[in-house]
Scaffold this active site. Structure first.
Site, PDB file in Angstrom:
ATOM      1  CB  CYS A 164      -0.706  -0.113   1.195  1.00  0.00           C
ATOM      2  SG  CYS A 164      -2.768   1.330   0.684  1.00  0.00           S
TER       3      CYS A 164
ATOM      4  CG  HIS B 153      -3.446  -3.416   2.862  1.00  0.00           C
ATOM      5  ND1 HIS B 153      -3.097  -2.807   3.748  1.00  0.00           N
ATOM      6  CD2 HIS B 153      -4.236  -1.699   2.559  1.00  0.00           C
ATOM      7  CE1 HIS B 153      -2.799  -1.480   3.840  1.00  0.00           C
ATOM      8  NE2 HIS B 153      -3.482  -1.384   3.108  1.00  0.00           N
TER       9      HIS B 153
ATOM     10  CD  GLU C 129      -1.832  -5.953   5.401  1.00  0.00           C
ATOM     11  OE1 GLU C 129      -1.372  -5.537   4.106  1.00  0.00           O
ATOM     12  OE2 GLU C 129      -2.138  -5.011   5.832  1.00  0.00           O
TER      13      GLU C 129
END
Ligand code: MN
Length: 253
Positions: free
Chosen positions: A110, A214, A216
């Site tokens: 990001c 994102h 994660e």
């Protein structure tokens, strides 16, 4: 064999009247799951200590957060520029430079993809909705792990290999994105509106992979392709550590 040490950049936030160094634990969990040791790097580390910090790392994750100050890419602030943290910008640009010059593998996420593009001389859209009115919604109101737009991925790219696919639905929480691509980077994924969603370095350059979404946030989805991004970073960091290169400055090609 010892596990590779993966540095993760972080944010400064005031919580309950107290200034804190914070990081979304999803990044930490994703690195642990991939087999790396997560080391959280406070933005309050003075940038002139970046070289010493880099000596202790085998890999680096540039994480999400604030907009990048346009002063770092030679532009005046757009009226709709979001909050910036110049202290964090300075440390992260210094850490990225150290990682790049030492060939420490880098995963940008990001804000991280934006930061490293600026670090290599590129520029950013400062406010996608007003500067790119035809763009999709890239600041989704949905859950962190909701997949709200597709990305088309270059077949054979490092990204395609890490994800195991050339088309993926992703989440999207960004206000800025890459405008002019820095030299040395290749675009490896785009959204349907043309927004740049991933870049990587070329053969012969230090290992670098970066995405605008994102990954994660999918750490708790065991079958999510995004685990492959963190595994790829950890694998590269392990190779570098195993080659005995930790801490040494190598001459960039
Ligand atoms: Mn997006």
């Amino acid at each position: 064999m010892s596990l590779p040490r993966i540095g993760l950049t972080a944010v400064t936030r005031e919580v309950s009247g107290t200034e804190r160094t914070l990081l979304n634990a999803a990044y930490v969990r994703a690195v642990v799951l991939a087999g790396g040791i997560p080391l959280i790097l406070s933005p309050l580390i003075p940038p002139d200590q970046a070289a010493q910090v880099a000596e202790g790392l085998d890999g680096l994750v540039l994480t999400g957060g604030e907009d990048v100050d346009p002063a770092y890419f030679g532009q005046e602030p757009h009226p709709r520029l979001g909050p910036v943290d110049r202290v964090r910008d300075a440390l992260e640009l210094a850490m990225f430079r150290e990682a790049w010059s030492r060939e420490i593998p880098v995963l940008g996420i990001c804000r991280g993809i934006q930061l490293l593009n600026v670090g290599l001389g590129g520029t950013l859209w400062q406010d996608i909705p007003s500067e790119r009115p035809a763009a999709l919604t890239h600041a989704q109101p949905d859950a962190r792990d909701a997949r709200t737009h597709t990305v088309e991925i270059t077949a054979g790219s490092r990204l395609a290999q890490a994800l195991g696919t050339v088309r993926c639905e992703v989440n999207s929480f960004h206000h800025q994105s890459i405008r002019e691509l820095a030299r040395g980077l290749t675009i490896t994924a785009r959204a349907p509106d043309g927004e740049i969603e991933a870049v990587e370095s070329g053969a012969g350059a230090p290992w670098l992979l970066a995405v605008q979404w994102h990954p994660e946030e999918f750490h708790h989805h065991p079958g999510a392709p995004e685990h492959g991004l963190f595994r790829a970073l950890v694998q590269q960091a392990t190779l570098r550590a195993g080659a005995g290169l930790t801490g040494s400055v190598r001459v960039p090609e």
